[in-house]
Design a protein around this motif. Structure first.
Motif, mmCIF file in Angstrom:
data_model
loop_
_atom_site.group_PDB
_atom_site.id
_atom_site.type_symbol
_atom_site.label_atom_id
_atom_site.label_comp_id
_atom_site.label_asym_id
_atom_site.label_seq_id
_atom_site.Cartn_x
_atom_site.Cartn_y
_atom_site.Cartn_z
ATOM 1 N N ALA A 1 -2.131 4.310 -3.775
ATOM 2 C CA ALA A 1 -2.373 4.767 -2.104
ATOM 3 C C ALA A 1 -3.349 5.760 -1.949
ATOM 4 N N ASN B 1 1.067 6.013 2.682
ATOM 5 C CA ASN B 1 1.281 5.278 1.392
ATOM 6 C C ASN B 1 0.303 4.052 1.462
ATOM 7 N N LEU B 2 -0.830 3.946 2.427
ATOM 8 C CA LEU B 2 -1.781 2.986 2.597
ATOM 9 C C LEU B 2 -2.701 2.724 1.532
ATOM 10 N N TYR C 1 0.507 -1.427 1.127
ATOM 11 C CA TYR C 1 1.031 -0.197 1.121
ATOM 12 C C TYR C 1 1.660 -0.184 -0.416
#
Length: 130
Positions: free
Chosen positions: A14, A19-20, A61
């Motif tokens: 991430a 949390n991309l 994610y």
């Protein structure tokens, strides 16, 4: 010739808020798939020369499981044209709990790409009949 890998994206992957996962991580997976394809085809890891196109189609994610697939679609003297697709097959569900996840009934295509790899003639160990 096709190859597939499946990987769980971790918090280490991430890069952005929420949390991309960075799109470059998906390209890294395509690089690993390309390497396997070249080893199977030529007996050598070869080199990734260039991407012709890359389309990021859906977010990924931490906690998602990504399946990356590649295929050699054209073989030149030293070049290998490939197409790639990455699909989310399991999605993290932080909206339910910090450890919830679910298998997707329909995988979500998150990225498509095409590119060219090169294996120098002197490193091609498997001779193909043309």
């Amino acid at each position: 010739m096709k190859a597939t890998i499946r990987v769980r994206m971790s918090l280490h992957d991430a890069h952005y808020g929420g949390n991309l996962v960075d799109g470059a991580k998906i390209l890294q997976l395509f690089g690993d798939v390309a390497t396997e394809l070249l080893i199977r085809h030529d007996g050598d890891e070869g080199l990734f020369r260039a991407y012709d196109s890359v389309e990021f189609l859906a977010p990924v994610y931490a906690g998602d499981f990504i399946e990356a697939t590649g295929e050699i679609v054209e073989v030149g003297n030293t070049s290998r044209k490939m197409v790639f697709e990455a699909k989310k097959v399991i999605a993290a569900r932080p909206d339910i709990s910090d450890s919830a996840a679910e298998v997707l009934e329909e995988p979500i295509v998150v990225c498509r790409a095409s590119g060219t790899c090169v294996v120098p003639k002197e490193k091609q160990r498997y001779k193909k009949e043309g």
